[in-house]
Design a protein around this motif. Structure first.
Motif: not given
Length: 400
Positions: A72-75, A84-87, A90-96, A351-359
């Motif tokens: 992801a590279g997404l903080p 971590t940004p190296a995740s 899928l894990r980033a969206l799970t966090v969201g 949240d999920i909207v913010s992370i999904a938009n960045t994704t």
């Protein structure tokens, strides 16, 4: 004549009409219209899918969910699970999703408590309390939620820096970096104690239900609180002791330009939680007030004639009956709170909207990103609806 009419042997079911292949038969017309409507819906969906696929192929846009396994590279500042940004995405969206649930669950609990208190206060005989509650309801419901979120976020950002942080209670610091609280140095013993507490809640519920059933059979009251204390306090304490009895507490301390240690509640999450709670509580207050007013005045008078105090009448007589009116519209407010949490993107809460938009901006998978957001909110909303419908059926009046 009346005896022969009441005799079950003389009761006959009317003969079924045969299905005629004629437009004059309403059953044929109903079948034809249903087939046409289903066919039209299937055709529209097929056309949309084919058109979307064609446009994606023309523009050479990749489709599919394979991007979820890429880095992801997404903080992300707040996460309940390790990230971590190296995740992966899928894990980033799970966090969201977990960040959304953290807001929705706690917000629903706080809004229910605050809305119930304000709704009861609106019916108070104290003139000042009733008027203040009415003003709160009218002001909160008439101001857009987005403006309220920006208002709370601006106030929290205007707090002093960590070096001049407010310290209302020992170990608690409030600054523009958020709220710092002491927190347990979490170990395995705490996890076992938490599991034991959850098991104790189920055991207490089952024991109380069994005792009520026995009381209905023989009329003998049986105290529940001794067993409840054992399940809710004794069982977790035993699990905590067997797990090593950890007692360490991590206290926040100022180091450099910020606090270290303890638990942090970020300004973004704090503002979102306050805004959603206060806004939804205004609507819940009116629902609670209407539910209480729906209970007939005779219930109040009968309970007072038995010598019950007003508080006892409200808790034991009126509110249980008012729940049958309160629960259905309350479900809509819970759903609204969950969906309104998507406004978190306006104040920077991930949240999920913010992370999904960045994704989708990074990967170009717009359709998949929007589909994930829709699926998450659909799943949460259906789960809330199923639970509230189950609870509503439990408290509904049963015809005898």
């Amino acid at each position: 004549m009346s005896q022969s009419a009441a005799d079950p042997r003389h009761l006959r079911t009317p003969p079924k009409r045969q299905l005629r292949l004629s437009w004059a038969d309403e059953r044929i017309r109903a079948i034809v219209w249903q087939v046409l409507i289903v066919g039209a819906v299937v055709g529209i969906v097929w056309w949309l899918v084919r058109n979307t696929q064609h446009n994606l192929e023309v523009r050479r846009i990749a489709t599919g969910f394979g991007f979820l396994q890429r880095e992801a590279g997404l903080p992300i500042g707040e996460h309940l699970i390790e990230y971590t940004p190296a995740s992966t995405y899928l894990r980033a969206l799970t966090v969201g999703v977990l960040n959304t649930l953290k807001v929705a669950v706690i917000g629903i609990v706080l809004a229910t408590v605050l809305g119930t208190v304000i709704g009861i206060a609106r019916l108070s005989k104290n003139w000042l309390l009733a008027k203040v509650s009415a003003v709160y309801v009218e002001v909160i419901r008439d101001v857009p939620l987005l403006l309220q979120l920006l208002f709370w976020y601006t106030i929290l950002q205007g707090l002093p820096a960590p070096r001049q942080a407010l310290n209302p209670v020992a170990g608690v610091f409030l600054s523009n970096r958020g709220l710092r609280l002491p927190f347990l140095d979490w170990e395995a013993g705490h996890s076992w104690a938490l599991l034991a507490f959850v098991a104790g809640c189920f055991a207490t519920w089952f024991y109380a239900r069994t005792m009520r059933r026995r009381r209905m059979q023989d009329g003998q009251p049986r105290p529940i609180w001794p067993a409840a204390l054992g399940f809710l306090i004794g069982l977790p304490v035993v699990a905590w002791w067997l797990g090593g009895a950890p007692t360490g507490v991590e206290w926040p301390a100022l180091r450099g330009f910020n606090f270290q240690g303890g638990m942090t509640i970020s300004p973004e999450y704090f503002a979102l939680l306050i805004g959603l709670t206060t806004y939804t509580a205004g609507f819940i207050a009116e629902i609670v007030r209407a539910g209480i007013l729906a209970v007939s005045q005779g219930q109040w008078e009968a309970a007072q004639a038995l010598g019950l105090r007003p508080g006892t009448v409200l808790r034991q007589v009126v509110l249980p009956q008012a729940l049958r009116v309160i629960v259905p519209p309350m479900t809509s407010q819970y759903l609204n709170l969950t969906k309104n949490s998507s406004l978190a993107v306006a104040i920077g809460y991930q949240d999920i909207v913010s992370i999904a938009n960045t994704t989708l901006n990074q990967t170009g998978q717009a359709i998949e990103g929007i589909a994930i957001i829709m699926l998450v909110y659909l799943t949460i909303s259906l789960s809330i609806s199923l639970f509230m419908n189950w609870y509503n059926s439990r408290i509904a009046l049963v015809e005898r």
